[in-house]
Design a protein around this motif. Structure first.
Motif, PDB file in Angstrom:
ATOM      1  N   VAL A 311      -4.801  -5.474 -30.323  1.00 50.16           N
ATOM      2  CA  VAL A 311      -3.678  -6.376 -30.595  1.00 50.16           C
ATOM      3  C   VAL A 311      -2.920  -5.803 -31.780  1.00 50.16           C
ATOM      4  O   VAL A 311      -3.495  -5.597 -32.853  1.00 50.16           O
ATOM      5  CB  VAL A 311      -4.154  -7.799 -30.906  1.00 50.16           C
ATOM      6  N   TYR A 324      -0.615  -7.027 -26.798  1.00 51.28           N
ATOM      7  CA  TYR A 324      -2.036  -6.851 -26.495  1.00 51.28           C
ATOM      8  C   TYR A 324      -2.120  -5.824 -25.379  1.00 51.28           C
ATOM      9  O   TYR A 324      -1.592  -6.038 -24.280  1.00 51.28           O
ATOM     10  CB  TYR A 324      -2.605  -8.205 -26.064  1.00 51.28           C
ATOM     11  N   TYR A 326      -4.850  -3.681 -23.098  1.00 48.67           N
ATOM     12  CA  TYR A 326      -6.285  -3.722 -22.829  1.00 48.67           C
ATOM     13  C   TYR A 326      -6.605  -3.174 -21.438  1.00 48.67           C
ATOM     14  O   TYR A 326      -5.742  -3.052 -20.567  1.00 48.67           O
ATOM     15  CB  TYR A 326      -6.816  -5.150 -22.960  1.00 48.67           C
TER      16      TYR A 326
END
Length: 395
Positions: A311, A324, A326
């Motif tokens: 983040v 974010y 991921y």
């Protein structure tokens, strides 16, 4: 077309072998070496049965520089992929230096007698690698590795300045054991039981182990307790991410894991100094490693997913924003593809990608580098192709 030498035949080594064979257009000749030749033979057989192709194997003690030099001179690789233990980074780097061969690893050096993670001794090779006109790529795993690239990608495409970074690592896999570690028990338990550290406003702040906890809602997994640890990628990122004011690392742990670890610590089983037992000298942590399940055997019984990402908060065109980035990885899917669980897969795939970019001439240089120093775009593109797709979410 590259000739590569892979050193290390644990769970991550298995993934690296499979992924390099899947990219045979780049890795024409593959040699796998380990202290235990029997492990190499298992993976050699797997490759033959699954892909109908061959790899060479060899035995080597990665602590022995002359033995490493002799093997490198025999194999004549274009580069060495160090997938052994972090204790062996310096010996393998030295052997590559003596033979003029490129080097890559997945984790920074750790002294066997001191639970300390730092790049200092590896960065010290920089001038000699420059003089030898060879390249070392450090930490080409997931964290470190992909998380570094995520940060560089965020810096390039989403921010004028990044102010804070939180690295978030969740393994929600269930292997069915009361207690086991998903990678080398010595490295895992030393890392988790050490004091935490994070960087803020130009200085490192130390915390007690597991002192700082937050709950994070991980996509496709849910809310998990996440604890602040020290992790090596922070050491290089504070050097290379401009405008950074704070960086932290969090990892998830369940109550059962923490209870077992605390009990083991309380009775001295996490010790890394020699003790005498029945007239013999043993190291408690190494004895514990013998008792625990081998991480490379967990793949067949592990279910669930991992979620690892970053983040980042900062400013773009004068406006504050947070993103974010991921990846979610499924243990059962990675086992089906490579015979390894997702923790090994998420480390092994990026190691192959780093090597691939070096051998294709997309990441080049002389000296010692961390991943965030290069253009992140080709690495990010390769993640999507090679089995680790990523998602960017505005927060």
């Amino acid at each position: 077309m590259a000739n590569i030498l892979i050193i290390g035949a644990g769970g991550v080594g298995r993934v690296v072998v499979h992924k390099c064979v899947q990219n045979r257009d780049v890795f024409e000749h593959i040699t796998l070496a380990s202290r235990r030749l029997s492990s190499c033979e298992v993976y050699q057989k797997e490759v033959k049965e699954r892909y109908d192709t061959d790899i060479d194997i060899a035995q080597v003690d990665a602590d022995d520089v002359p033995a490493l030099v002799a093997l490198i001179q025999k194999v004549k690789p274009d580069m060495v992929l160090n997938i052994a233990l972090p204790y062996q980074d310096l010996t393998i780097m030295e052997a590559c230096l003596q033979t003029g061969v490129h080097y890559l690893d997945t984790a920074n050096y750790e002294h066997p007698d001191s639970a300390k993670f730092e790049y200092k001794e590896q960065w010290a090779f920089d001038n000699r690698y420059k003089d030898a006109k060879i390249m070392a790529l450090l930490g080409s795993g997931f964290d470190p590795g992909v998380t570094n690239v995520f940060c560089a990608y965020a810096q390039k495409h989403y921010f004028d300045e990044i102010e804070t970074i939180d690295i978030l690592d969740c393994n929600a896999g269930d292997h069915g054991y009361a207690f086991a570690t998903n990678f080398n028990p010595e490295i895992n338990l030393r890392e988790v039981s050490s004091k935490g550290r994070y960087w803020e406003n130009g200085e490192w702040i130390e915390t007690e182990p597991m002192e700082i906890k937050m709950v994070w809602d991980y996509p496709q997994i849910g809310k998990k307790d996440s604890y602040l640890l020290y992790h090596e990628e922070m050491e290089s990122l504070v050097k290379h991410i401009k405008g950074l004011k704070r960086i932290r690392f969090f990892m998830t742990f369940g109550e059962s894991y923490l209870t077992h670890m605390k009990c083991l610590e309380n009775v001295g089983m996490l010790g890394i100094k020699e003790v005498e037992h029945n007239g013999q000298k043993i190291i408690p942590m190494q004895f514990l490693k013998t008792l625990l399940p081998d991480p490379s055997t967990l793949g067949a019984r592990t279910k669930g997913k991992t979620n690892i990402g970053i983040v980042a908060t900062g400013v773009k065109n004068g406006v504050k924003r947070s993103i974010y980035i991921y990846n979610v990885c499924d243990h059962e899917q990675t086992f089906k593809e490579t015979g390894a669980q997702a923790v090994s897969y998420t480390t092994g795939v990026p190691a192959m990608i780093g090597a691939k970019l070096m051998m294709e001439g997309k990441w080049t240089g002389h000296g010692v580098f961390n991943l965030e120093e290069f253009d992140p775009d080709p690495f990010m593109e390769a993640l999507n192709i090679q089995g680790l797709p990523w998602i960017v979410k505005e927060l």
